[in-house]
Design a protein around this motif. Structure first.
Motif, PDB file in Angstrom:
ATOM      1  N   ARG A   6       0.837  -1.196   0.000  1.00 50.72           N
ATOM      2  CA  ARG A   6       0.000   0.000   0.000  1.00 50.72           C
ATOM      3  C   ARG A   6       0.874   1.249   0.000  1.00 50.72           C
ATOM      4  N   GLU A   7       0.551   2.174  -0.893  1.00 53.67           N
ATOM      5  CA  GLU A   7       1.296   3.427  -0.947  1.00 53.67           C
ATOM      6  C   GLU A   7       0.965   4.258   0.303  1.00 53.67           C
ATOM      7  N   PHE A   8       1.888   5.108   0.685  1.00 53.64           N
ATOM      8  CA  PHE A   8       1.591   5.991   1.807  1.00 53.64           C
ATOM      9  C   PHE A   8       2.057   7.399   1.478  1.00 53.64           C
ATOM     10  N   ASP A   9       1.438   8.348   2.120  1.00 48.28           N
ATOM     11  CA  ASP A   9       1.755   9.756   1.923  1.00 48.28           C
ATOM     12  C   ASP A   9       2.937  10.102   2.826  1.00 48.28           C
ATOM     13  N   ARG A  10       4.113  10.323   2.234  1.00 47.10           N
ATOM     14  CA  ARG A  10       5.316  10.559   3.026  1.00 47.10           C
ATOM     15  C   ARG A  10       5.188  11.826   3.864  1.00 47.10           C
ATOM     16  N   ASP A  11       4.601  12.871   3.287  1.00 53.89           N
ATOM     17  CA  ASP A  11       4.445  14.123   4.019  1.00 53.89           C
ATOM     18  C   ASP A  11       3.554  13.939   5.248  1.00 53.89           C
ATOM     19  N   GLU A  12       2.463  13.204   5.078  1.00 54.20           N
ATOM     20  CA  GLU A  12       1.567  12.968   6.200  1.00 54.20           C
ATOM     21  C   GLU A  12       2.236  12.069   7.241  1.00 54.20           C
ATOM     22  N   ALA A  13       3.005  11.085   6.778  1.00 52.59           N
ATOM     23  CA  ALA A  13       3.732  10.222   7.707  1.00 52.59           C
ATOM     24  C   ALA A  13       4.727  11.033   8.530  1.00 52.59           C
ATOM     25  N   LEU A  14       5.403  11.974   7.864  1.00 51.73           N
ATOM     26  CA  LEU A  14       6.368  12.814   8.567  1.00 51.73           C
ATOM     27  C   LEU A  14       5.666  13.692   9.605  1.00 51.73           C
ATOM     28  N   ARG A  15       4.505  14.208   9.251  1.00 51.38           N
ATOM     29  CA  ARG A  15       3.761  15.032  10.217  1.00 51.38           C
ATOM     30  C   ARG A  15       3.340  14.205  11.435  1.00 51.38           C
ATOM     31  N   GLN A  16       2.891  12.984  11.206  1.00 50.03           N
ATOM     32  CA  GLN A  16       2.501  12.126  12.328  1.00 50.03           C
ATOM     33  C   GLN A  16       3.705  11.796  13.208  1.00 50.03           C
ATOM     34  N   ALA A  17       4.864  11.611  12.583  1.00 50.35           N
ATOM     35  CA  ALA A  17       6.090  11.377  13.352  1.00 50.35           C
ATOM     36  C   ALA A  17       6.441  12.613  14.175  1.00 50.35           C
ATOM     37  N   MET A  18       6.307  13.791  13.563  1.00 46.83           N
ATOM     38  CA  MET A  18       6.570  15.038  14.286  1.00 46.83           C
ATOM     39  C   MET A  18       5.702  15.145  15.541  1.00 46.83           C
ATOM     40  N   LEU A  19       4.421  14.846  15.394  1.00 54.05           N
ATOM     41  CA  LEU A  19       3.509  14.925  16.533  1.00 54.05           C
ATOM     42  C   LEU A  19       3.875  13.914  17.622  1.00 54.05           C
ATOM     43  N   ALA A  20       4.293  12.720  17.192  1.00 56.77           N
ATOM     44  CA  ALA A  20       4.688  11.685  18.159  1.00 56.77           C
ATOM     45  C   ALA A  20       5.924  12.125  18.943  1.00 56.77           C
ATOM     46  N   PHE A  21       6.938  12.629  18.244  1.00 60.53           N
ATOM     47  CA  PHE A  21       8.164  13.089  18.911  1.00 60.53           C
ATOM     48  C   PHE A  21       7.872  14.303  19.790  1.00 60.53           C
ATOM     49  N   TRP A  22       7.036  15.182  19.315  1.00 62.32           N
ATOM     50  CA  TRP A  22       6.675  16.396  20.056  1.00 62.32           C
ATOM     51  C   TRP A  22       5.985  16.006  21.366  1.00 62.32           C
ATOM     52  N   ARG A  23       5.165  14.982  21.283  1.00 60.94           N
ATOM     53  CA  ARG A  23       4.385  14.568  22.459  1.00 60.94           C
ATOM     54  C   ARG A  23       5.255  13.839  23.487  1.00 60.94           C
ATOM     55  N   ARG A  24       6.126  12.924  23.028  1.00 65.52           N
ATOM     56  CA  ARG A  24       6.849  12.039  23.949  1.00 65.52           C
ATOM     57  C   ARG A  24       8.363  12.233  23.976  1.00 65.52           C
ATOM     58  N   GLY A  25       8.895  13.070  23.094  1.00 67.17           N
ATOM     59  CA  GLY A  25      10.335  13.255  23.055  1.00 67.17           C
ATOM     60  C   GLY A  25      11.024  12.189  22.221  1.00 67.17           C
ATOM     61  N   TYR A  26      12.317  12.362  22.010  1.00 71.82           N
ATOM     62  CA  TYR A  26      13.060  11.444  21.134  1.00 71.82           C
ATOM     63  C   TYR A  26      13.148  10.053  21.737  1.00 71.82           C
ATOM     64  N   GLU A  27      13.664   9.952  22.961  1.00 68.59           N
ATOM     65  CA  GLU A  27      13.821   8.628  23.566  1.00 68.59           C
ATOM     66  C   GLU A  27      12.490   8.033  23.995  1.00 68.59           C
ATOM     67  N   GLY A  28      11.529   8.882  24.343  1.00 71.25           N
ATOM     68  CA  GLY A  28      10.236   8.394  24.794  1.00 71.25           C
ATOM     69  C   GLY A  28       9.354   7.860  23.682  1.00 71.25           C
ATOM     70  N   THR A  29       9.765   8.091  22.441  1.00 73.27           N
ATOM     71  CA  THR A  29       9.012   7.596  21.282  1.00 73.27           C
ATOM     72  C   THR A  29       9.729   6.363  20.728  1.00 73.27           C
ATOM     73  N   SER A  30       9.142   5.209  20.925  1.00 75.98           N
ATOM     74  CA  SER A  30       9.752   3.964  20.459  1.00 75.98           C
ATOM     75  C   SER A  30       9.410   3.713  18.991  1.00 75.98           C
ATOM     76  N   MET A  31      10.100   2.757  18.392  1.00 73.03           N
ATOM     77  CA  MET A  31       9.783   2.399  17.018  1.00 73.03           C
ATOM     78  C   MET A  31       8.361   1.860  16.915  1.00 73.03           C
ATOM     79  N   SER A  32       7.907   1.139  17.936  1.00 64.42           N
ATOM     80  CA  SER A  32       6.527   0.641  17.897  1.00 64.42           C
ATOM     81  C   SER A  32       5.531   1.801  17.971  1.00 64.42           C
ATOM     82  N   ASP A  33       5.879   2.866  18.700  1.00 65.44           N
ATOM     83  CA  ASP A  33       5.034   4.063  18.730  1.00 65.44           C
ATOM     84  C   ASP A  33       4.952   4.688  17.337  1.00 65.44           C
ATOM     85  N   LEU A  34       6.081   4.727  16.646  1.00 64.70           N
ATOM     86  CA  LEU A  34       6.110   5.306  15.305  1.00 64.70           C
ATOM     87  C   LEU A  34       5.324   4.450  14.315  1.00 64.70           C
ATOM     88  N   VAL A  35       5.451   3.134  14.447  1.00 57.39           N
ATOM     89  CA  VAL A  35       4.678   2.229  13.589  1.00 57.39           C
ATOM     90  C   VAL A  35       3.186   2.508  13.757  1.00 57.39           C
TER      91      VAL A  35
END
Length: 200
Positions: A6-35
């Motif tokens: 399935r194709e994915f929107d890279r820009d939207e994926a990056l925005r969701q990653a930004m929100l995840a890191f913003w919310r929990r920080g770099y170390e507090g955001t695990s790879m499973s959180d990003l998935v």
């Protein structure tokens, strides 16, 4: 014949990653959180962004180009130095307390403490925060040059003071201090700059 992934929107994926890191920080955001946040498998995240750190750096760049670019815009767009600094503080409060976004500043809170293996990320964010202080000092220096501030204005000390204000607003917003209470502090924070203003 196997179907294509399935194709994915890279820009939207990056925005969701930004929100995840913003919310929990770099170390507090695990790879499973990003998935979970991006809705794609970890292998595809690595394929699209290279590594967690590379994704984080892109996420910070997205933050600074968008929501987090408020300070640069205020310092650049306002012709009066007093208006520029006041707008920067007010815009910080508006962003850091926005209901539909993580509270506080992503660059301030994303890596205040890191394990030794992530010193590079922490040092990189420290450099970003120091650059913010530098930009405020440069705007104050311009105010002196343009005759809006007295020649003997302690621009470096004032620049440090307003950087402290910005970082403090971020921490307070993160702790749940209301927008109303934070906005009430702005006139007090502007007092030193008012004292440095030239009379016209």
């Amino acid at each position: 014949m196997a179907g294509r992934p399935r194709e994915f929107d890279r820009d939207e994926a990056l925005r969701q990653a930004m929100l995840a890191f913003w919310r929990r920080g770099y170390e507090g955001t695990s790879m499973s959180d990003l998935v979970e946040a991006l809705g794609i498998a970890s292998a595809r995240i690595y394929a699209a962004f290279g590594s967690k750190e590379a994704l984080f750096r892109e996420a910070v760049a997205l933050y600074e180009a968008g929501e987090g670019g408020f300070a640069d815009r205020a310092l650049r767009e306002e012709t009066e130095v007093h208006a520029a600094i006041e707008r920067m503080l007010r815009d910080a409060i508006q962003l850091y307390t926005k209901r539909d976004l993580p509270h506080g500043c992503m660059v301030v809170s994303a890596a205040t403490n890191c394990s030794a293996q992530n010193d590079g990320v922490q040092d990189w964010l420290v450099a970003h925060r120091r650059q913010r202080t530098k930009s405020v000092i440069e705007r104050l220096q311009r105010g002196v040059k343009e005759g809006q501030l007295k020649p003997d204005t302690p621009v470096r000390a004032l620049g440090d003071f307003y950087a402290v204000q910005l970082h403090g607003i971020s921490v307070q917003a993160r702790d749940g201090v209301s927008r109303e209470h934070l906005l009430a502090s702005v006139p007090l924070a502007m007092a030193p700059l008012s004292l440095a203003a030239t009379t016209r």
